[in-house]
Design a protein around this motif. Structure first.
Motif, PDB file in Angstrom:
ATOM      1  N   LEU A 223      46.572  41.667  34.752  1.00 31.89           N
ATOM      2  CA  LEU A 223      45.587  40.797  35.089  1.00 31.89           C
ATOM      3  C   LEU A 223      45.455  41.436  36.716  1.00 31.89           C
ATOM      4  O   LEU A 223      43.595  42.847  36.981  1.00 31.89           O
ATOM      5  CB  LEU A 223      45.165  40.343  34.493  1.00 31.89           C
ATOM      6  CG  LEU A 223      44.691  40.048  33.109  1.00 31.89           C
ATOM      7  CD1 LEU A 223      44.461  38.451  33.258  1.00 31.89           C
ATOM      8  CD2 LEU A 223      44.048  40.380  32.789  1.00 31.89           C
ATOM      9  N   ILE A 224      45.935  41.383  38.162  1.00 27.43           N
ATOM     10  CA  ILE A 224      46.014  41.331  39.621  1.00 27.43           C
ATOM     11  C   ILE A 224      45.588  43.071  39.083  1.00 27.43           C
ATOM     12  O   ILE A 224      44.938  43.967  40.229  1.00 27.43           O
ATOM     13  CB  ILE A 224      47.354  40.692  39.904  1.00 27.43           C
ATOM     14  CG1 ILE A 224      46.534  39.034  39.216  1.00 27.43           C
ATOM     15  CG2 ILE A 224      46.548  41.244  41.370  1.00 27.43           C
ATOM     16  CD1 ILE A 224      47.561  38.285  40.172  1.00 27.43           C
ATOM     17  N   ALA A 225      47.044  43.548  38.808  1.00 28.63           N
ATOM     18  CA  ALA A 225      46.992  45.384  38.142  1.00 28.63           C
ATOM     19  C   ALA A 225      45.749  46.095  38.020  1.00 28.63           C
ATOM     20  O   ALA A 225      45.446  46.864  38.252  1.00 28.63           O
ATOM     21  CB  ALA A 225      48.395  45.695  37.464  1.00 28.63           C
ATOM     22  N   LEU A 232      38.266  45.841  41.677  1.00 22.44           N
ATOM     23  CA  LEU A 232      37.904  45.298  42.986  1.00 22.44           C
ATOM     24  C   LEU A 232      39.178  43.349  42.682  1.00 22.44           C
ATOM     25  O   LEU A 232      40.364  44.209  43.329  1.00 22.44           O
ATOM     26  CB  LEU A 232      37.786  44.166  41.194  1.00 22.44           C
ATOM     27  CG  LEU A 232      37.083  44.940  40.133  1.00 22.44           C
ATOM     28  CD1 LEU A 232      37.297  43.962  38.650  1.00 22.44           C
ATOM     29  CD2 LEU A 232      35.772  44.595  41.194  1.00 22.44           C
ATOM     30  N   ASP A 233      38.561  42.537  43.676  1.00 24.48           N
ATOM     31  CA  ASP A 233      39.646  42.307  44.678  1.00 24.48           C
ATOM     32  C   ASP A 233      40.533  41.255  43.935  1.00 24.48           C
ATOM     33  O   ASP A 233      41.579  40.545  44.808  1.00 24.48           O
ATOM     34  CB  ASP A 233      38.773  41.135  45.868  1.00 24.48           C
ATOM     35  CG  ASP A 233      38.108  42.731  46.912  1.00 24.48           C
ATOM     36  OD1 ASP A 233      38.727  43.677  47.281  1.00 24.48           O
ATOM     37  OD2 ASP A 233      37.230  41.646  46.956  1.00 24.48           O
ATOM     38  N   HIS A 234      39.595  41.157  42.758  1.00 28.89           N
ATOM     39  CA  HIS A 234      40.409  39.007  41.849  1.00 28.89           C
ATOM     40  C   HIS A 234      40.216  40.021  40.517  1.00 28.89           C
ATOM     41  O   HIS A 234      39.204  40.640  40.349  1.00 28.89           O
ATOM     42  CB  HIS A 234      39.561  38.191  42.039  1.00 28.89           C
ATOM     43  CG  HIS A 234      40.365  37.105  41.891  1.00 28.89           C
ATOM     44  ND1 HIS A 234      40.631  35.816  40.596  1.00 28.89           N
ATOM     45  CD2 HIS A 234      41.103  36.323  42.601  1.00 28.89           C
ATOM     46  CE1 HIS A 234      40.652  35.406  40.308  1.00 28.89           C
ATOM     47  NE2 HIS A 234      41.291  35.664  41.747  1.00 28.89           N
ATOM     48  N   ASP A 237      36.908  38.323  38.794  1.00 25.40           N
ATOM     49  CA  ASP A 237      35.929  40.034  38.488  1.00 25.40           C
ATOM     50  C   ASP A 237      35.794  40.873  37.519  1.00 25.40           C
ATOM     51  O   ASP A 237      35.224  41.676  37.199  1.00 25.40           O
ATOM     52  CB  ASP A 237      35.858  40.683  39.683  1.00 25.40           C
ATOM     53  CG  ASP A 237      35.719  39.154  41.470  1.00 25.40           C
ATOM     54  OD1 ASP A 237      34.894  38.746  41.221  1.00 25.40           O
ATOM     55  OD2 ASP A 237      36.541  40.176  42.211  1.00 25.40           O
ATOM     56  N   LEU A 238      37.153  40.786  36.521  1.00 30.36           N
ATOM     57  CA  LEU A 238      37.344  41.626  35.543  1.00 30.36           C
ATOM     58  C   LEU A 238      36.428  40.958  33.961  1.00 30.36           C
ATOM     59  O   LEU A 238      36.146  39.915  34.185  1.00 30.36           O
ATOM     60  CB  LEU A 238      38.387  41.600  34.920  1.00 30.36           C
ATOM     61  CG  LEU A 238      39.603  42.116  35.584  1.00 30.36           C
ATOM     62  CD1 LEU A 238      40.975  41.858  35.162  1.00 30.36           C
ATOM     63  CD2 LEU A 238      39.294  43.727  35.474  1.00 30.36           C
ATOM     64  N   PRO A 239      35.366  41.523  33.982  1.00 32.37           N
ATOM     65  CA  PRO A 239      34.597  41.578  32.019  1.00 32.37           C
ATOM     66  C   PRO A 239      34.852  40.464  31.459  1.00 32.37           C
ATOM     67  O   PRO A 239      36.441  41.018  31.099  1.00 32.37           O
ATOM     68  CB  PRO A 239      34.154  42.923  31.771  1.00 32.37           C
ATOM     69  CG  PRO A 239      34.177  43.525  33.026  1.00 32.37           C
ATOM     70  CD  PRO A 239      35.939  43.283  34.084  1.00 32.37           C
ATOM     71  N   ALA A 240      34.714  39.432  31.655  1.00 35.27           N
ATOM     72  CA  ALA A 240      35.000  38.339  30.133  1.00 35.27           C
ATOM     73  C   ALA A 240      35.056  39.249  28.970  1.00 35.27           C
ATOM     74  O   ALA A 240      36.339  38.740  28.198  1.00 35.27           O
ATOM     75  CB  ALA A 240      34.385  37.381  30.262  1.00 35.27           C
ATOM     76  N   GLY A 241      34.760  40.583  28.808  1.00 32.51           N
ATOM     77  CA  GLY A 241      34.259  40.670  27.424  1.00 32.51           C
ATOM     78  C   GLY A 241      35.620  41.693  27.508  1.00 32.51           C
ATOM     79  O   GLY A 241      35.541  43.063  26.377  1.00 32.51           O
ATOM     80  N   ALA A 242      36.141  42.184  28.415  1.00 39.43           N
ATOM     81  CA  ALA A 242      37.120  43.787  28.404  1.00 39.43           C
ATOM     82  C   ALA A 242      38.281  42.985  27.673  1.00 39.43           C
ATOM     83  O   ALA A 242      38.995  42.117  27.520  1.00 39.43           O
ATOM     84  CB  ALA A 242      37.993  43.871  30.028  1.00 39.43           C
ATOM     85  N   VAL A 243      38.868  43.814  27.106  1.00 40.49           N
ATOM     86  CA  VAL A 243      40.109  44.026  25.880  1.00 40.49           C
ATOM     87  C   VAL A 243      41.063  43.681  26.223  1.00 40.49           C
ATOM     88  O   VAL A 243      41.480  43.827  28.142  1.00 40.49           O
ATOM     89  CB  VAL A 243      40.383  45.219  25.340  1.00 40.49           C
ATOM     90  CG1 VAL A 243      41.899  45.222  24.717  1.00 40.49           C
ATOM     91  CG2 VAL A 243      39.363  46.232  24.401  1.00 40.49           C
TER      92      VAL A 243
END
Length: 335
Positions: A223-225, A232-234, A237-243
């Motif tokens: 997820l960091i990658a 994105l810095d963290h 910050d990825l969308p919760a609904g992303a696969v």
């Protein structure tokens, strides 16, 4: 020819006259569409719905060929269909269907009749008395030995972060392929000091699957990658609904894509049975490893999400069957 019946899915066309007692083909199409909607309210998994739809499509196709009304068939008509569905080889394997597949087809057709009775279209269910073929008590899924599982884990050091996450969720978490494919980024959370995957299993039953330390590390790195790749810095910050485990283009995995991934990694690990492996093989391996480690059967059932402990016991019998046979042959040789 085909006719669109439900949400772009197709079923065989039924002639307008002759065998059908309905007024027009649209009548059958409407009943089929209504049946699919009716099934959705019965807490069946998406894969079961897909399989049931295909099974009843097979029934409609059989009726078309044999001049049978698929709505008002007799027990004799259904008996004829049963004989065909047991004997006709699968187009994919060239072999007759497994007993579990035939039993599912019986259940699908039974649900079709139950719907028609529920809608007052027919008075009773024309299924013949008796049960379907006996499903074997032992699981025959090919799974990995302890040394093979360790070899697979070692191979992950040279695989992508994505593939590491997939293999570890299957091997350490015992997830079904469909469950893994349905996971979103927001489904991995920390609760009571443990990182868990919020899984929706068969029958829409929800359960929390604790992740191993190796799986947590792989998910975090992945997820960091992912976050860095989109600026994105963290990872938070990825969308919760992303696969969570996405294929190219953001697509979700299915059983076929997961099977290919498992076989590729297993081949790289030098596992001889790699051609026969699937995502379910790693789920079976997980169950076997837990039992070998002394995990109680009911806890294994809870982690795997089995509605009945009888299903978990099939893994248990498969776990010991070969060992007992090898021991028996050794005793014979010693004698």
């Amino acid at each position: 020819m085909t006719a669109v019946v439900y949400a772009g899915e197709v079923l065989p066309t039924v002639p307008a006259g002759g065998a059908l007692s309905t007024d027009a083909p649209d009548t059958l199409a409407g009943l089929l569409a209504g049946w699919l909607v009716w099934l959705r309210g019965r807490r069946l998994s998406r894969n079961t719905l897909i399989a049931y739809r295909a099974d009843v499509a097979g029934w409609v196709a059989y009726c078309e060929v044999h001049g049978v009304d698929p709505v008002r068939a007799s027990k004799r008509d259904v008996t004829g269909w049963q004989a065909v569905t047991v004997e006709v080889p699968s187009p994919h394997t060239g072999r007759p269907p497994l007993a579990a597949t035939v039993t599912r087809r019986y259940a699908a057709l039974r649900s079709w009749w139950d719907y028609l009775v529920d809608q007052d279209v027919i008075a009773g269910v024309p299924m013949p008395s008796g049960r379907g073929p006996r499903v074997e008590a032992d699981s025959h899924t090919v799974f990995l030995s302890t040394s093979e599982a360790r070899a697979l884990e070692a191979r992950l050091q040279v695989e992508s972060l994505h593939d590491q996450v997939v293999i570890l969720l299957l091997l350490h978490g015992g997830l079904r392929g469909a469950e893994l494919g349905a996971l979103d980024v927001g489904h991995v959370v920390v609760e009571q000091g443990a990182t868990v995957a919020k899984v929706v299993g068969k029958g829409r039953r929800r359960r929390d699957v604790p992740l191993s330390a190796a799986a947590v590390a792989a998910v975090d790195a992945y997820l960091i990658a992912r976050a860095r790749a989109v600026g994105l810095d963290h990872p938070g910050d990825l969308p919760a609904g992303a696969v969570l485990c996405e294929r190219p283009g953001g697509r979700r995995h299915d059983s076929s894509s997961l099977g290919r991934l498992v076989r590729r990694v297993a081949h790289g690990a030098g596992i001889e049975s790699w051609r026969r492996l699937s995502a379910h093989s790693l789920r079976h391996t997980c169950a076997t490893a837990m039992r070998d480690a002394g995990v109680p059967l009911d806890d294994v059932q809870a982690i795997l999400g089995h509605a009945s402990i009888t299903t978990t016991q099939r893994y248990e019998r498969g776990r010991g069957a070969l060992r007992r046979k090898v021991a028996a042959v050794a005793m014979l040789e010693a004698a």
